[in-house]
Design a protein around this motif. Sequence first.
Motif, PDB file in Angstrom:
ATOM      1  N   TYR A 189      43.001  26.864  56.341  1.00 53.08           N
ATOM      2  CA  TYR A 189      42.293  27.383  55.159  1.00 53.08           C
ATOM      3  C   TYR A 189      40.843  27.674  55.505  1.00 53.08           C
ATOM      4  O   TYR A 189      40.170  26.883  56.175  1.00 53.08           O
ATOM      5  N   VAL A 249      41.056  25.756  45.882  1.00 51.94           N
ATOM      6  CA  VAL A 249      42.141  26.570  45.326  1.00 51.94           C
ATOM      7  C   VAL A 249      42.902  25.732  44.287  1.00 51.94           C
ATOM      8  O   VAL A 249      44.090  25.439  44.431  1.00 51.94           O
ATOM      9  N   ARG A 272      42.633  32.531  50.193  1.00 52.35           N
ATOM     10  CA  ARG A 272      43.109  32.772  48.824  1.00 52.35           C
ATOM     11  C   ARG A 272      43.135  34.246  48.465  1.00 52.35           C
ATOM     12  O   ARG A 272      44.060  34.703  47.790  1.00 52.35           O
ATOM     13  N   GLU A 301      38.219  29.487  43.422  1.00 51.64           N
ATOM     14  CA  GLU A 301      38.182  29.083  44.826  1.00 51.64           C
ATOM     15  C   GLU A 301      37.968  27.584  44.972  1.00 51.64           C
ATOM     16  O   GLU A 301      38.626  26.932  45.792  1.00 51.64           O
TER      17      GLU A 301
END
Length: 439
Positions: A104, A420, A123, A312
């Motif tokens: 990520y 997220v 994302r 986010e």
Amino acid sequence: MHTDTHAANAALLRDAILYTLPLYEMARMRAMTCPRRDAAGAFAGDSPDSALRWVNHFIHTRQLLGPQHRQVVTPNNDTLYTNAWLDLSEAPVLIHVPDSGDRYYVLGLLDFYSNPFAYIGTRTTGNAAGRYVLHGPSWTGELPEGATPIACPTNAVWIIGRIMTAGPEDLQAAHAFQDTFHLTALDGSAAHRRFDVGMQPKEQPADAARFVDVVAHALRTNPPPVQETALVARFAQLGIGPQASSSKLYASQLAALEGGIRAVLDEIGAPQPSALGGGWFLPVEVHQSYGDNYFARAQVARNYIGALGIEEAMYIMADCDGNGAPLDGRHAYELHFPPGQLPQVGAFWSVTLYDKADCMLVDNPLNRYSLGDRSPTLRAASDGGLSLYFGAQPPADADLHGNWVPAPAAPFYLTLRLYVPHAAHLNKTFVYPSITHLA
């Protein structure tokens, strides 16, 4: 009539300072975090006091932040940071992004008014490699083949990236990933250049004369949206605006500004109520822009600058227990997530502890500042849920020491980070467990 005029002037002064404070804070943060040296080690300026820095140039933190890192308050202990300040006034820049595999990451893009207007990362754009053209509001031109354009509201842009790491053993791989980010001009040539940031990092907004001059320069180089120009024009009567100069103001005007700045700083620094229950509150609730909520924008710019939009990342905070008593490390606390009721996220979650006095991580023999879904030391509670413990002394049960974050023997606060976050958090149906005072 005189009283009404005075009240109107006071209200306008408050509005002007709330509106422009994020410009000052972004300028100060640029002076603090924009690199003095480029990748080759060359200084942008010719002395330590020079205001010249390198823009359009990535720099990377190589360590997870700890108590020794004191550039920003409430620092993140979960990710490595990757940072760049852009100046798009002369030309766009091209960001080359590597494939992150299953790691990520996010590059958050903030305009100079501190709005988190766009993202590159897991994302929004996925984990595949890509190229993105960041351009200013007035640019028109040809895009390089295969590049995705991102229109920026201001010519000054802050890229503040977070890159997830699995701990110290993952740092080498995370560093290799960081090193494959780079910025170029559209033709592939070097984009970095010298830039005068116009101030020093330790300056503070209470200096009214400097506030006027820093804000004036920011408004000239990063004009507000068209729909806000009339509002900004009203501030000129107070000595705040793109053409303002502290040298043209009377001592009485500067004194009034100084008083107004101090009042606003006190107002936006006041404690926030536990709107989520259990001691928890959400200090930052923004999507792509704060819109006309200038109070929230100023509050975040002063206290949590660099925060991303809630899709986010959400930052849930607590400085009191479930009964409203201030958290203090001389007591012991438990945070218990019942079975099946852990935070719901697409990336990761963690709880980090900070000293209330300076908003920094607390030095401790365990070098443990946070716990979360990637922490190898955690043990499940007897009911199958998860209990975390906070305080200066460890839990009496030695089997639970891996679930403990040491606190100072003084006031502290907690931040629950949700990267997220799922819908239950975004729509506020998630029930945050109370912080329970144990002893």
